[in-house]
Write a protein that holds these residues in place. Structure first.
Motif, short mmCIF file in Angstrom:
data_model
loop_
_atom_site.label_atom_id
_atom_site.label_comp_id
_atom_site.label_asym_id
_atom_site.label_seq_id
_atom_site.Cartn_x
_atom_site.Cartn_y
_atom_site.Cartn_z
N ASP A 188 -5.87 3.88 -10.72
CA ASP A 188 -5.07 2.78 -10.18
C ASP A 188 -3.59 2.98 -10.48
O ASP A 188 -2.73 2.57 -9.69
N ARG B 222 -13.21 3.05 -3.54
CA ARG B 222 -13.09 1.65 -3.96
C ARG B 222 -13.20 0.70 -2.77
O ARG B 222 -13.01 -0.50 -2.92
N ASN B 223 -13.48 1.27 -1.60
CA ASN B 223 -13.63 0.49 -0.36
C ASN B 223 -12.35 -0.23 0.03
O ASN B 223 -12.37 -1.35 0.55
N TRP B 224 -11.21 0.43 -0.21
CA TRP B 224 -9.91 -0.11 0.20
C TRP B 224 -9.49 0.57 1.50
O TRP B 224 -9.54 1.80 1.61
N ARG B 225 -9.03 -0.21 2.45
CA ARG B 225 -8.58 0.34 3.73
C ARG B 225 -7.30 1.15 3.51
O ARG B 225 -6.29 0.63 3.04
N THR B 226 -7.36 2.42 3.84
CA THR B 226 -6.25 3.33 3.55
C THR B 226 -6.02 4.26 4.72
O THR B 226 -6.97 4.70 5.38
N ASN C 38 1.21 -6.95 3.52
CA ASN C 38 -0.17 -6.48 3.35
C ASN C 38 -0.33 -4.97 3.18
O ASN C 38 -1.44 -4.50 2.93
N ASN D 54 -9.16 5.71 -3.07
CA ASN D 54 -9.11 4.39 -2.44
C ASN D 54 -10.36 4.15 -1.59
O ASN D 54 -10.88 3.03 -1.53
N ARG D 55 -10.82 5.20 -0.93
CA ARG D 55 -12.02 5.06 -0.11
C ARG D 55 -13.24 4.78 -0.99
O ARG D 55 -14.13 4.02 -0.60
N ARG E 84 0.97 -1.34 1.33
CA ARG E 84 1.72 -0.69 0.27
C ARG E 84 1.83 0.80 0.59
O ARG E 84 0.82 1.46 0.84
N TYR F 129 -5.94 9.03 -1.82
CA TYR F 129 -6.56 8.53 -0.59
C TYR F 129 -8.08 8.46 -0.73
O TYR F 129 -8.70 7.44 -0.42
#
Length: 666
Positions: free
Chosen positions: A445, A14-18, A285, A11-12, A287, A8
Motif C-alpha cells: 500500500d 485487492r480488487n481495486w479498479r486500476t 475518485n 491492485n488487481r 489517484r 498494478y
C-alpha cells in the motif's frame, strides 16, 4: 516498467479498479536524427522500435491494459487543445532567440530541420542561466539535456557543437521565433501543489522535494523561466493556428517534445477508451501513480503539472511519485553506446526466464540509493532464494500430497475459514503468517515494492520451517495420521496464499502454482484461512525454477562486457580476475592471487581456463542430463516413453560430442 506493473497487479489482487497505461513518445530531435542514421523515415523508425518495445515488454510479462504511442491523431488533437488553452489563458509568449542548426542536414533552406548536437570532448558548459557557476564537462552531451547532471539546456549553450550525422556538417546559429510557456507565472501555484501532493501522496524523496518536504530543485530556487514549446522540426505535432501577429509563422513549426511527451499519458488513455476523461478529469475518485528514474522527476512534478494548471481544466493530478536511483552494472555503468550491460531484448538471449529477471530486478530496486547489477548475484538469487526457498516449499508439499494421498487433500479437521491464532498445535505459525500478511499489505500500500517482495519470501521461508518443525514425512503419517493431514492441508493453503502474494512480482510463477494446485486465482487475504478444503484434487507438481550453473556468470560477463578500449586498467582487472571495480581491497587481492595462480598453472602446462563457449555447452549438457534423468524416473515405462528417452539421450550425446570439439579448438 517492472515497478509500476507490480503495483498494478497488486491492485488487481485487492480488487481495486486500476488502469495501467504506457507507451512510446515518438516525436522530437532524437527520432529525426536516428531516422537519418538508419536511412528511414521517422514514421518507419517509430514503427520499427515500437514493435520491439511491445515484444520485449510482452516477454517480461508487464501486462499493460494498453501500450500506445504519441504519434497518433488523438495525441495531436489533445496536445493542440492544451496549447490553445494555454494561449487563451495568457500563458504563452513569443520570443526571438538564437537557435542552433545543422546546415548539412537541411533538405531546403526554408525547411529548417533542427538536429541533435554534441560537444567536443570535455567541452560542454551549461548553466542554462539557473546556476551560472555550474560547469559540467561531459563528452557527447545532447542539445536538450545533459545525461550527467540531468539539467535541460539549449543547444546554443554547447561549446564547439557538432552534428552526430557528420562531423563535416556546418553548425551555425540563427535568430528564430518560438512560443514560450510562462512557467514563472505559475510557479507559486505549482510549488504549493508540490508540497501538498508530496505530503498526501507520500512521494519518495527525489530531486525536486526531499524527505523533509523542502523544495530543492535548482530551477525552482533560482526562479522558473519561460520555456519553449515549439521547435523547427518536420516530425512532430503541428502547432495549431491562432489568429494574431503574436502567432505568425508558428504553423510551420511543431510542438516541442518536452511539451507534448507527458500529454501522451492522457492521449494514450484516449486511444484505449473513449471514456478517457473519466480517468483524467476526475480529481475526486482517481489517484495517479507514476514511476520513473530520478532524471525524469522535473518534467512530471514541475513542468507538466504547471501545464495542467495553465490549461485551466480540472485535471487528475499526480498523487504518488515513486522514483529510483540508478542501477549500475558490474562495478560500472550500463552503456548502450559501448554495448555494456544487458538491455531489453537481450535478456531473452540469456535463457534466464522472465520470472527470474523480474524477481532479481525488483529485489535490487534502487529505491533509496544506487544499486549494482551483478550476474553472480542474479544466479545466487535464482539458486538460493527462488529454487531452494520458495520453489522447495511449494514442490515438497505438493509432491507429498500427490505421493501419499493420491493427489487429494486429506481431512485435517479444520473448518472452512480463518485458522484460529489460538490453535492447539500451530498458534505461533498461524500468528506469524497473519503478521506477515499485514506487513505485506502495508508495504505494498505504501509502494515499498522491494519490502513487499522480501515479505513474500519470508512467508515461503516460514512455510519451509513449518514443514520441518512439524516433521512432515511418512513416519508422521503412520504414527499420527490426523496431525499429518492437518499439516499438509495447512501447508497447501499457505501455498494458495502465496499465489496471490507472488502474482504482482512473478505472474508466470503464480500461473504455474495455480495449475499445480488446480485452483482459481484469488485475492490477497488479510488473514490465513482454510480455503482449499478436504477432498480437493491437486494437479501435477513440477519444479518452478531450474538451477543455473554459477560458471554462467563468466559467460554472461564476457557476452555483455561491452567494447571498452583494451588499455582500460579497470576493465582489464575485471576481465582478468572477475573482480568488480570498487570491491574491497581484501577481496580484490584474493581474487588477483587466484588469477595469478591460474595463470602460473597454465604457463606450466596445466589446465587452460575454459572459454565462454565451453562453459555454455557444459550448462546445456547439465540441463539436458536433467531432462534425461527425469524421463527415466517416470513410470510406467511405456513404448512411447522409451522412445522419448532415446531421443533425449541422443540429444545429450550430440551435445557432449560438440563440447569435445569445442574443447579441442579452445
Amino acid at each position: 516498467m517492472f515497478h509500476i506493473s507490480v503495483l498494478y497487479s497488486y491492485n488487481r489482487t485487492r480488487n481495486w479498479r486500476t488502469l495501467y497505461i504506457c507507451g512510446t513518445d515518438e516525436y522530437g530531435t532524437a527520432t529525426e536524427t536516428q531516422a537519418l542514421k538508419e536511412g528511414l523515415t521517422p514514421r518507419e523508425l517509430c514503427d520499427k522500435y515500437n514493435a520491439t518495445h511491445v515484444e520485449t515488454y510482452k516477454w517480461f510479462e508487464l501486462g499493460f491494459d494498453y501500450f500506445g504511442r504519441t504519434s497518433t491523431p488523438l495525441h495531436t488533437e489533445i496536445s493542440q487543445e492544451i496549447y490553445l488553452n494555454l494561449a487563451k489563458n495568457g500563458y504563452l509568449e513569443r520570443l526571438e532567440k538564437e537557435q542552433t542548426f545543422c546546415e548539412g542536414c537541411f533538405l531546403q533552406i526554408d525547411s529548417l530541420r533542427e538536429h541533435v548536437l554534441t560537444a567536443d570532448p570535455m567541452s560542454v558548459s551549461h548553466g542554462s542561466g539557473y546556476q551560472s557557476s555550474l560547469t559540467c564537462f561531459q563528452q557527447d552531451a545532447r542539445g536538450d539535456q545533459c545525461d550527467v547532471c540531468g539539467r535541460t539546456l539549449d543547444a546554443v549553450d554547447l561549446i564547439n557543437p557538432r552534428c552526430l550525422i557528420s562531423k563535416d556538417h556546418k553548425v551555425t546559429t540563427r535568430m528564430t521565433a518560438h512560443m514560450y510557456f510562462k512557467l514563472d507565472a505559475l510557479q507559486p501555484r505549482t510549488e504549493e501543489w508540490i508540497k501538498k501532493s508530496w505530503k498526501e501522496g507520500k512521494w519518495s524523496p527525489n530531486a525536486v522535494i526531499n524527505a523533509d518536504g523542502e523544495l530543492i530543485d535548482a530551477r525552482l530556487k533560482a526562479g522558473l523561466r519561460p520555456t519553449p514549446v515549439t521547435r523547427d522540426l518536420s516530425w512532430g505535432v503541428p502547432v495549431p493556428h491562432i489568429e494574431g501577429k503574436e502567432h505568425e509563422g508558428m504553423e510551420s513549426k511543431v510542438l516541442y517534445v518536452w511539451f507534448e511527451a507527458c500529454i501522451g499519458y492522457p492521449s494514450i488513455t484516449a486511444n484505449y477508451t473513449p471514456e478517457w476523461k473519466q480517468w483524467w478529469f476526475n480529481q475526486k475518485n482517481v489517484r495517479l501513480y507514476q514511476f520513473m528514474g530520478k532524471d525524469n522527476v522535473y518534467f512530471h512534478t514541475i513542468y507538466f503539472p504547471s501545464v495542467q494548471f495553465g490549461d485551466g481544466r480540472p485535471w487528475t493530478m499526480l498523487h504518488h511519485l515513486s522514483t529510483t536511483e540508478y542501477l549500475n552494472y558490474e562495478g560500472g555503468k550500463f552503456s548502450k553506446s559501448h554495448n555494456r550491460g544487458v538491455f531489453g531484448p537481450a535478456a531473452k538471449e540469456t535463457g534466464i526466464p522472465p520470472s527470474v529477471w523480474r524477481y532479481y530486478l525488483i529485489s535490487t530496486r534502487p529505491e533509496t540509493a544506487d544499486a549494482m547489477f551483478s550476474w553472480a548475484d542474479l544466479i545466487a538469487a535464482n539458486n538460493n532464494v527462488l529454487l531452494n526457498n520458495f520453489g522447495n516449499f511449494v514442490n515438497r508439499a505438493l509432491k507429498f500430497v500427490v505421493s501419499q494421498y493420491d493427489s487429494v487433500i486429506p481431512d485435517g479437521g479444520d473448518a472452512p475459514g480463518p485458522y484460529s491464532p489460538n490453535d492447539d498445535h500451530d498458534a505461533e505459525f498461524i500468528s506469524d503468517i497473519n503478521n506477515l500478511l499485514k506487513e505485506y499489505i502495508d508495504a505494498m500500500d505504501a509502494v515499498k515494492l522491494r519490502l513487499g517482495l522480501q515479505t513474500v519470501m519470508a512467508v515461503s521461508a516460514r512455510g519451509n520451517l513449518y514443514l520441518q518443525s512439524s516433521g512432515l514425512n511418512k513416519a508422521l503419517m503412520a504414527e499420527n495420521p490426523k496431525r499429518c493431514a492437518q499439516v499438509i492441508s495447512r501447508a497447501l493453503n499457505l501455498i494458495y496464499v502465496l499465489t496471490a502474494l507472488i502474482h504482482p512480482f512473478m505472474p508466470a510463477t503464480e500461473d504455474a502454482m495455480l495449475q499445480q494446485l488446480n485452483a482459481p486465482a484469488r485475492a490477497v487475504p488479510e488473514v490465513f484461512s482454510n480455503d482449499l478444503l478436504a477432498g480437493h484434487t491437486v494437479g501435477k507438481p513440477e519444479h518452478l525454477f531450474k538451477r543455473i550453473d554459477e560458471k554462467m556468470a563468466d559467460v554472461f560477463r564476457e557476452k555483455f562486457g561491452g567494447n571498452k578500449p583494451k588499455d582500460d586498467a579497470l576493465a582489464e582487472a575485471a576481465d582478468a580476475t572477475h573482480v568488480v571495480p570498487g570491491m574491497s581491497k581484501r577481496k580484490a587481492a584474493a581474487a588477483k592471487k587466484a588469477a595469478d595462480k591460474a595463470a602460473a598453472t597454465a604457463a606450466a602446462g596445466g589446465d587452460q581456463p575454459k572459454s565462454a563457449e565451453v562453459l555454455a555447452w557444459e550448462q546445456k549438457i547439465a540441463e539436458q542430463g536433467q531432462v534425461v534423468r527425469e524421463l527415466k524416473g517416470k513410470t510406467p515405462k511405456t513404448p512411447e516413453l522409451e522412445q522419448e528417452i532415446a531421443q533425449e539421450v541422443e540429444k545429450l550425446k550430440k551435445l557432449k560430442a560438440e563440447l569435445a570439439e569445442l574443447a579441442k579448438s579452445s
